[in-house]
Write an enzyme that holds these catalytic residues in place. Structure first.
Site, mmCIF file in Angstrom:
data_model
loop_
_atom_site.group_PDB
_atom_site.id
_atom_site.type_symbol
_atom_site.label_atom_id
_atom_site.label_comp_id
_atom_site.label_asym_id
_atom_site.label_seq_id
_atom_site.Cartn_x
_atom_site.Cartn_y
_atom_site.Cartn_z
ATOM 1 N N ASN A 1 -10.577 12.403 22.236
ATOM 2 C CA ASN A 1 -9.273 13.061 22.145
ATOM 3 C C ASN A 1 -9.503 14.550 21.925
ATOM 4 O OD1 ASN A 1 -6.374 13.244 21.727
ATOM 5 N ND2 ASN A 1 -6.795 13.445 19.535
ATOM 6 N N HIS B 1 -7.720 17.889 20.096
ATOM 7 C CA HIS B 1 -6.703 18.163 19.080
ATOM 8 C C HIS B 1 -6.702 19.660 18.746
ATOM 9 C CE1 HIS B 1 -3.960 17.199 15.840
ATOM 10 N NE2 HIS B 1 -4.673 17.986 15.046
ATOM 11 N N SER C 1 -10.628 20.835 18.341
ATOM 12 C CA SER C 1 -11.645 19.808 18.119
ATOM 13 C C SER C 1 -11.581 18.778 19.241
ATOM 14 C CB SER C 1 -11.398 19.063 16.804
ATOM 15 O OG SER C 1 -11.331 19.958 15.712
ATOM 16 N N ASP D 1 -6.504 11.168 14.377
ATOM 17 C CA ASP D 1 -7.383 12.340 14.485
ATOM 18 C C ASP D 1 -8.484 12.337 13.417
ATOM 19 O OD1 ASP D 1 -5.800 13.360 16.622
ATOM 20 O OD2 ASP D 1 -4.357 14.109 15.179
#
Ligand code: GRF
Length: 208
Positions: A108, A110, A137, A146
């Site tokens: 992911n 972020h 990140s 997260d």
């Protein structure tokens, strides 16, 4: 050449998807093979179609539960035989069994320096807090929001009177480099978990 078949999930604009399509798709054995969304009207889906990539729509409201939706979406992704799943602005929390199914092959992006400002409105909350440094990140996805092990981070210093749209633009520019870089490293086999520490990701290649 090793092949890396990638699935991407988007909910919105899809500029990160576009960066992946423009920079790593079709290079070094990397192929985006499917793009899924929880929203039929997500502009990111059109970006996928324009690139000739298969799309799928999985609105939670079409299923008896979020878990059932995630199972169907997971089956669809597996049918495309993906080696990596990229969450590029997918704005719903995924069911635990979906996360376990794609464990260690789901990443992911972020817009904060994790673990600061996990979850939604990360940029707004960072500005409200008054931070002098924020950033981007890229991390593996675990069952938290997260919270997974961090692969790459890049900081951004903020001017005293930072305005939200300017910061968003600069963070997006970083995302559009950092996420493709992480994908390149994974494709090269340069990313692995530290066998001695489940929080740590080892990068074998220094030039990301
Ligand atoms: C990005 O800011 C990303 O960090 C967050 O969602 C946003 C998606 O933007 N997870 P886009 O749809 O790729 O433009």
């Amino acid at each position: 050449m090793t092949q890396l078949r990638i699935g991407v999930l988007v909910s919105g604009t899809g500029t990160n998807l576009q960066a992946i399509l423009d920079t790593v798709h079709g290079t070094d054995g990397i192929e985006v093979v499917c793009v899924g969304s929880n929203r039929a009207d997500a502009p990111g889906l059109q970006r996928a179609r324009d690139a000739g990539v298969q799309t799928g729509v999985f609105p939670a409201a079409d299923y008896a539960s979020r878990a059932e939706r995630d199972a169907a979406m997971g089956d669809w992704l597996e049918e495309h035989d993906i080696g990596l799943l990229v969450l590029a602005g997918f704005m719903e929390v995924l069911d635990g069994s979906f996360v376990r199914r794609f464990s260690a092959r789901m990443i992911n992006v972020h817009p904060s320096l994790l673990p600061a400002f996990q979850g939604v409105r990360a940029i707004e909350r960072a500005l409200e807090y008054g931070v002098r440094v924020t950033g981007v990140s890229v991390h593996f996805v675990d069952e938290g929001v997260d919270t997974g092990p961090i692969i790459l981070q890049e900081p951004l210093e903020l001017p005293y009177a930072a305005d939200i749209s300017g910061v968003q633009t600069r963070l997006h520019e970083i995302e559009h480099r950092l996420l493709p870089n992480a994908i390149r490293l994974i494709a090269r086999g340069a990313v692995r978990m530290d066998p001695d520490n489940p929080r740590r990701v080892l990068i074998d290649d220094g030039d990301a």
